[in-house]
Design a protein around this motif. Sequence first.
Motif, PDB file in Angstrom:
ATOM      1  N   VAL A 173      -1.306   1.359   8.542  1.00 15.12           N
ATOM      2  CA  VAL A 173      -0.066   0.896   7.911  1.00 15.12           C
ATOM      3  C   VAL A 173      -0.006   1.344   6.456  1.00 15.12           C
ATOM      4  N   ARG A 174      -1.150   1.325   5.783  1.00 19.16           N
ATOM      5  CA  ARG A 174      -1.153   1.742   4.380  1.00 19.16           C
ATOM      6  C   ARG A 174      -0.923   3.232   4.231  1.00 19.16           C
ATOM      7  N   ALA A 175      -1.599   4.005   5.066  1.00 21.52           N
ATOM      8  CA  ALA A 175      -1.454   5.458   4.972  1.00 21.52           C
ATOM      9  C   ALA A 175      -0.012   5.888   5.230  1.00 21.52           C
ATOM     10  N   LEU A 176       0.562   5.350   6.311  1.00 18.25           N
ATOM     11  CA  LEU A 176       1.933   5.733   6.634  1.00 18.25           C
ATOM     12  C   LEU A 176       2.905   5.215   5.575  1.00 18.25           C
ATOM     13  N   ALA A 177       2.591   4.052   5.040  1.00 14.63           N
ATOM     14  CA  ALA A 177       3.440   3.496   3.992  1.00 14.63           C
ATOM     15  C   ALA A 177       3.470   4.423   2.778  1.00 14.63           C
ATOM     16  N   VAL A 178       2.299   4.938   2.411  1.00 16.04           N
ATOM     17  CA  VAL A 178       2.231   5.866   1.278  1.00 16.04           C
ATOM     18  C   VAL A 178       2.995   7.146   1.600  1.00 16.04           C
ATOM     19  N   GLU A 179       2.751   7.670   2.793  1.00  8.87           N
ATOM     20  CA  GLU A 179       3.392   8.924   3.178  1.00  8.87           C
ATOM     21  C   GLU A 179       4.913   8.813   3.184  1.00  8.87           C
ATOM     22  N   LEU A 180       5.400   7.678   3.654  1.00  8.00           N
ATOM     23  CA  LEU A 180       6.854   7.510   3.746  1.00  8.00           C
ATOM     24  C   LEU A 180       7.435   6.872   2.496  1.00  8.00           C
TER      25      LEU A 180
ATOM     26  N   MET B 186      -4.477  12.867  14.268  1.00  7.68           N
ATOM     27  CA  MET B 186      -3.382  11.936  13.921  1.00  7.68           C
ATOM     28  C   MET B 186      -2.254  12.696  13.219  1.00  7.68           C
ATOM     29  N   PRO B 187      -1.490  13.481  13.993  1.00 10.42           N
ATOM     30  CA  PRO B 187      -0.462  14.338  13.396  1.00 10.42           C
ATOM     31  C   PRO B 187       0.773  13.542  13.005  1.00 10.42           C
ATOM     32  N   THR B 188       0.954  13.378  11.737  1.00  6.46           N
ATOM     33  CA  THR B 188       2.092  12.551  11.302  1.00  6.46           C
ATOM     34  C   THR B 188       3.082  13.391  10.516  1.00  6.46           C
ATOM     35  N   SER B 189       4.153  13.720  11.171  1.00  9.32           N
ATOM     36  CA  SER B 189       5.217  14.433  10.464  1.00  9.32           C
ATOM     37  C   SER B 189       6.453  13.553  10.420  1.00  9.32           C
ATOM     38  N   PHE B 190       6.218  12.286  10.120  1.00 13.03           N
ATOM     39  CA  PHE B 190       7.332  11.341  10.057  1.00 13.03           C
ATOM     40  C   PHE B 190       8.106  11.529   8.761  1.00 13.03           C
ATOM     41  N   ARG B 191       9.396  11.372   8.879  1.00  8.68           N
ATOM     42  CA  ARG B 191      10.244  11.402   7.686  1.00  8.68           C
ATOM     43  C   ARG B 191      11.331  10.352   7.812  1.00  8.68           C
TER      44      ARG B 191
ATOM     45  N   ASN C 196      -0.911  -0.845  20.468  1.00  7.57           N
ATOM     46  CA  ASN C 196      -1.991  -1.788  20.670  1.00  7.57           C
ATOM     47  C   ASN C 196      -2.743  -1.882  19.348  1.00  7.57           C
ATOM     48  N   THR C 197      -2.548  -2.978  18.629  1.00  7.65           N
ATOM     49  CA  THR C 197      -3.142  -3.077  17.292  1.00  7.65           C
ATOM     50  C   THR C 197      -4.397  -3.937  17.319  1.00  7.65           C
ATOM     51  N   ARG C 198      -5.389  -3.469  16.608  1.00  9.29           N
ATOM     52  CA  ARG C 198      -6.631  -4.235  16.474  1.00  9.29           C
ATOM     53  C   ARG C 198      -6.923  -4.413  14.992  1.00  9.29           C
ATOM     54  N   GLN C 199      -6.814  -5.638  14.557  1.00  6.11           N
ATOM     55  CA  GLN C 199      -7.040  -5.925  13.136  1.00  6.11           C
ATOM     56  C   GLN C 199      -8.442  -5.484  12.733  1.00  6.11           C
ATOM     57  N   GLY C 200      -8.499  -4.783  11.624  1.00  2.38           N
ATOM     58  CA  GLY C 200      -9.777  -4.296  11.129  1.00  2.38           C
ATOM     59  C   GLY C 200     -10.139  -2.941  11.669  1.00  2.38           C
ATOM     60  N   SER C 201      -9.479  -2.535  12.755  1.00  2.00           N
ATOM     61  CA  SER C 201      -9.792  -1.254  13.363  1.00  2.00           C
ATOM     62  C   SER C 201      -8.657  -0.233  13.213  1.00  2.00           C
ATOM     63  N   GLY C 202      -7.506  -0.587  13.731  1.00  2.00           N
ATOM     64  CA  GLY C 202      -6.396   0.357  13.649  1.00  2.00           C
ATOM     65  C   GLY C 202      -5.334   0.089  14.690  1.00  2.00           C
ATOM     66  N   THR C 203      -4.373   0.989  14.788  1.00  2.55           N
ATOM     67  CA  THR C 203      -3.284   0.848  15.742  1.00  2.55           C
ATOM     68  C   THR C 203      -3.295   2.042  16.678  1.00  2.55           C
ATOM     69  N   TYR C 204      -3.204   1.764  17.967  1.00  4.88           N
ATOM     70  CA  TYR C 204      -3.348   2.823  18.966  1.00  4.88           C
ATOM     71  C   TYR C 204      -2.210   2.798  19.968  1.00  4.88           C
TER      72      TYR C 204
ATOM     73  N   VAL D 273       7.073   3.805   1.306  1.00  5.38           N
ATOM     74  CA  VAL D 273       7.676   2.572   1.776  1.00  5.38           C
ATOM     75  C   VAL D 273       6.618   1.487   1.723  1.00  5.38           C
ATOM     76  N   ASN D 274       7.038   0.251   1.747  1.00  3.23           N
ATOM     77  CA  ASN D 274       6.037  -0.807   1.666  1.00  3.23           C
ATOM     78  C   ASN D 274       5.225  -0.924   2.944  1.00  3.23           C
ATOM     79  N   LEU D 275       4.009  -1.353   2.746  1.00  3.42           N
ATOM     80  CA  LEU D 275       3.068  -1.599   3.843  1.00  3.42           C
ATOM     81  C   LEU D 275       3.666  -2.457   4.947  1.00  3.42           C
ATOM     82  N   ASN D 276       4.393  -3.460   4.549  1.00  6.60           N
ATOM     83  CA  ASN D 276       4.938  -4.393   5.540  1.00  6.60           C
ATOM     84  C   ASN D 276       6.046  -3.782   6.389  1.00  6.60           C
ATOM     85  N   THR D 277       6.714  -2.805   5.833  1.00  5.92           N
ATOM     86  CA  THR D 277       7.771  -2.137   6.594  1.00  5.92           C
ATOM     87  C   THR D 277       7.162  -1.400   7.784  1.00  5.92           C
TER      88      THR D 277
END
Lengths: 128, 128
Positions: A41-48, A1-6, A69-77, A50-54
């Motif tokens: 959503v939480r991990a990316l929110a922390v990294e950026l 899960m390579p996330t180099s978002f800024r 393709n999002t699956r509640q409880g599992s993740g987003t793919y 920004v709020n979870l909802n964003t």
Amino acid sequence: MPTSFRLDPPSGVPFYRQIIDQILAAVATDALTAGDQLPTVRALAVELQVNLNTVAKAYKELEIRGVLNTRQGSGTYVSSVRVERDEVERRRQVIQLVDEFLARAAGSGLPLAEFLQEFSARMKEDPK
Amino acid sequence: MPTSFRLDPPSGVPFYRQIIDQILAAVATDALTAGDQLPTVRALAVELQVNLNTVAKAYKELEIRGVLNTRQGSGTYVSSVRVERDEVERRRQVIQLVDEFLARAAGSGLPLAEFLQEFSARMKEDPK
DNA sequence: ACTAATGATCTAATGAACTAGGACATAGGT
DNA sequence: ACCTATGTCCTAGTTCATTAGATCATTAGT
């Protein structure tokens, strides 16, 4: 899960839209491919920072578009959509086109037809 | 001072911008020519059932663009700008262009370069 | 000078877009 | 059955664009 978002706060572009654009770009360049899981959503929110909802809003819109393709409880793919490459590419170029148009339309004394012809020729040889 | 301006509330386009567009259109078609006096902000506000400031805002923006010429205490007049015709025409066509792009970009399977070529050709022969 | 008509300015109300905080619902492993 | 991690929903605060209300400043005619 390579996330180099800024994010670029002073750009004026909403955070959630910047997230969307970067995901689309990643998908277009195959940095993300079908089946890959995105950051939660939480991990990316922390990294950026920004709020979870964003982040959730960005994921939601991309799910509606069929990109994710999002699956509640599992993740987003990443979905197994095949047209993404052209779609994103076209979108980016259209935006660039419109930008140049709005920036230069007033300055160039050319009639629109000639202006368009120029644009067309330029993109034809260098569709970067 | 022939004023057949009308507003379209449900269109979502701000009132002041609709006013701007209609004045630009009138200037482009020579329904309004250099020196012509426009309705007073109050008169047009009454006619369009809109606040005085909404009309004033439209006039102000057009003055900044050099299209109109306002004199406090006297009235608002069409400037003697000579490029208005092309300016307005180009603006209208660009908007139309962008509209079509955004409406069809997703649907057409064409690469952007071909899409642009088509557009260019079409406008060249029929720059309506 | 005065007065009426004109545009300009200041302030406020409304709504939409964006972001965030907190609580809820679901999936998946233990 | 439980518990943890996940996405979802509801609500609120902030900012900005739009419109309006009220007042001020300027022009032009008398």
